[in-house]
Design an enzyme around this catalytic site. Structure first.
Site, short mmCIF file in Angstrom:
data_model
loop_
_atom_site.label_atom_id
_atom_site.label_comp_id
_atom_site.label_asym_id
_atom_site.label_seq_id
_atom_site.Cartn_x
_atom_site.Cartn_y
_atom_site.Cartn_z
N ASP A 38 33.21 49.41 33.92
CA ASP A 38 33.39 49.32 35.48
C ASP A 38 31.88 49.35 36.16
O ASP A 38 31.55 50.60 36.00
CB ASP A 38 34.56 50.22 36.06
N ASP A 77 48.35 44.85 38.78
CA ASP A 77 47.97 46.28 39.17
C ASP A 77 49.24 46.93 40.03
O ASP A 77 49.40 46.34 41.09
CB ASP A 77 46.75 46.60 39.91
O1 LIG Z 1 39.59 48.89 37.28
C1 LIG Z 1 39.49 49.52 38.06
O2 LIG Z 1 39.44 50.82 37.94
C2 LIG Z 1 39.87 48.99 39.38
C3 LIG Z 1 40.01 49.92 40.27
C4 LIG Z 1 40.04 49.38 41.75
C5 LIG Z 1 40.31 48.10 41.75
C6 LIG Z 1 39.99 47.20 40.94
C7 LIG Z 1 40.01 47.70 39.53
N1 LIG Z 1 39.64 46.88 38.56
C8 LIG Z 1 40.37 45.54 38.17
O3 LIG Z 1 39.94 44.48 39.06
C9 LIG Z 1 40.66 43.36 38.78
C10 LIG Z 1 40.98 42.87 39.94
O4 LIG Z 1 40.28 42.25 40.78
P1 LIG Z 1 40.57 40.96 41.93
O5 LIG Z 1 41.65 41.67 42.54
O6 LIG Z 1 40.75 39.77 41.04
O7 LIG Z 1 39.39 40.76 42.85
C11 LIG Z 1 41.81 43.69 38.03
O8 LIG Z 1 41.60 43.35 36.56
C12 LIG Z 1 41.82 45.27 38.22
O9 LIG Z 1 42.57 45.80 37.15
#
Ligand SMILES: O=C(O)c1ccccc1N[C@@H]1O[C@H](COP(=O)(O)O)[C@@H](O)[C@H]1O
Length: 243
Positions: free
Chosen positions: A13, A132
């Site tokens: 990340d 999520d």
């Molecule tokens: O992976 C993480 O720890 C995380 C924490 C907070 C927000 C998102 C996170 N990860 C991943 O990001 C994508 C979502 O991004 P978007 O909403 O499409 O912009 C998803 O895979 C989350 O699991």
């Protein structure tokens, strides 16, 4: 024919150019682990077949690390699952152009469902939807906005032909308290599409427990904090899931 085994996706990340881990995905809770390219190359050297690469700034809307995640993706010989901030034609085209194997859409599937359905129709298996969840409520925008009911959304995405789901229990993510096996079983019972589990893995026993869910539809598991905290090595983890 040999039975399928659990795929492991070590996570990198990226926030502000650094590899980080968050607790419960909360912005500001990050621990830094240095160069994300070095981390990704280390997982590759340890035998990973996949890298789960997240642009956290793009997910939170605090900027982006797009050039860096593209550079990392291009440097990998292994499959890359790319996520964070992929929400429109331009960001999707740029993500796919990195040569990643697939992208995860999170917020877009909740806020612009027609666009996400079009992406699924056009790109098939190269699109996964990141679900999520807290309880059974979906979260978007860096897990700060509410995005509806998990099972209603799952039914809609199934009907639109979504190839795969990445299911993250926000309450578990970054906590080293074990995966939410009940949630994963419930999701697998609600869809016939493969599920990648994310959040909470803390031990080799957790990987053994997830391996038992492979026949139900759990295809893979994202491992983050446990690797960075050295709860086990990736080599040990790969040995456990291939046994
Ligand atoms: O992976 C993480 O720890 C995380 C924490 C907070 C927000 C998102 C996170 N990860 C991943 O990001 C994508 C979502 O991004 P978007 O909403 O499409 O912009 C998803 O895979 C989350 O699991």
């Amino acid at each position: 024919m040999t039975a399928p085994t659990l795929e492991l996706l070590p996570a990198v990340d990226v926030r502000d150019g650094q590899a980080v881990r968050l607790v419960h995905g909360v912005s500001g809770s990050e621990t830094s682990y240095g160069s994300p390219l070095d981390a990704a190359l280390a997982w590759q050297r340890s035998g990973a077949e996949w890298l789960h690469l997240v642009d956290l700034d793009a997910a939170f809307g605090t900027g982006d690390n797009r050039a860096l995640v593209a550079e990392i993706t291009r440097a990998m010989d292994i499959k890359v699952e790319l996520s964070g901030g992929i929400r429109d034609d331009a960001t999707l085209a740029a993500a796919l152009a990195t040569g990643c194997t697939r992208v995860n859409l999170g917020t877009a599937a909740l806020e612009t469902p027609e666009w996400a359905a079009k992406a699924i129709a056009e790109h098939g298996d190269r699109i996964a939807i990141g679900l999520d969840v807290r309880g059974t409520t979906l979260k978007g925008r860096g897990w700060t906005s509410e995005g509806g009911d998990l099972y209603e959304t799952l039914a809609r995405l199934d009907s639109e032909g979504c190839a795969r789901y990445v299911v993250t229990d926000i309450g578990k993510d970054g906590t080293l308290t074990g995966p939410n096996l009940e949630l994963l079983k419930n999701v697998c019972a609600a869809t016939d599409r493969p599920v990648v589990a994310s959040g909470g893995i803390s031990s080799l026993d957790d990987l053994r427990a997830l391996s038992e869910l492979v026949p139900l539809g759990v295809e893979g598991a994202i491992v983050g904090k446990a690797l960075y905290a050295k709860a086990f090595t990736l080599e040990e983890a790969l040995k456990v899931v291939s046994a």
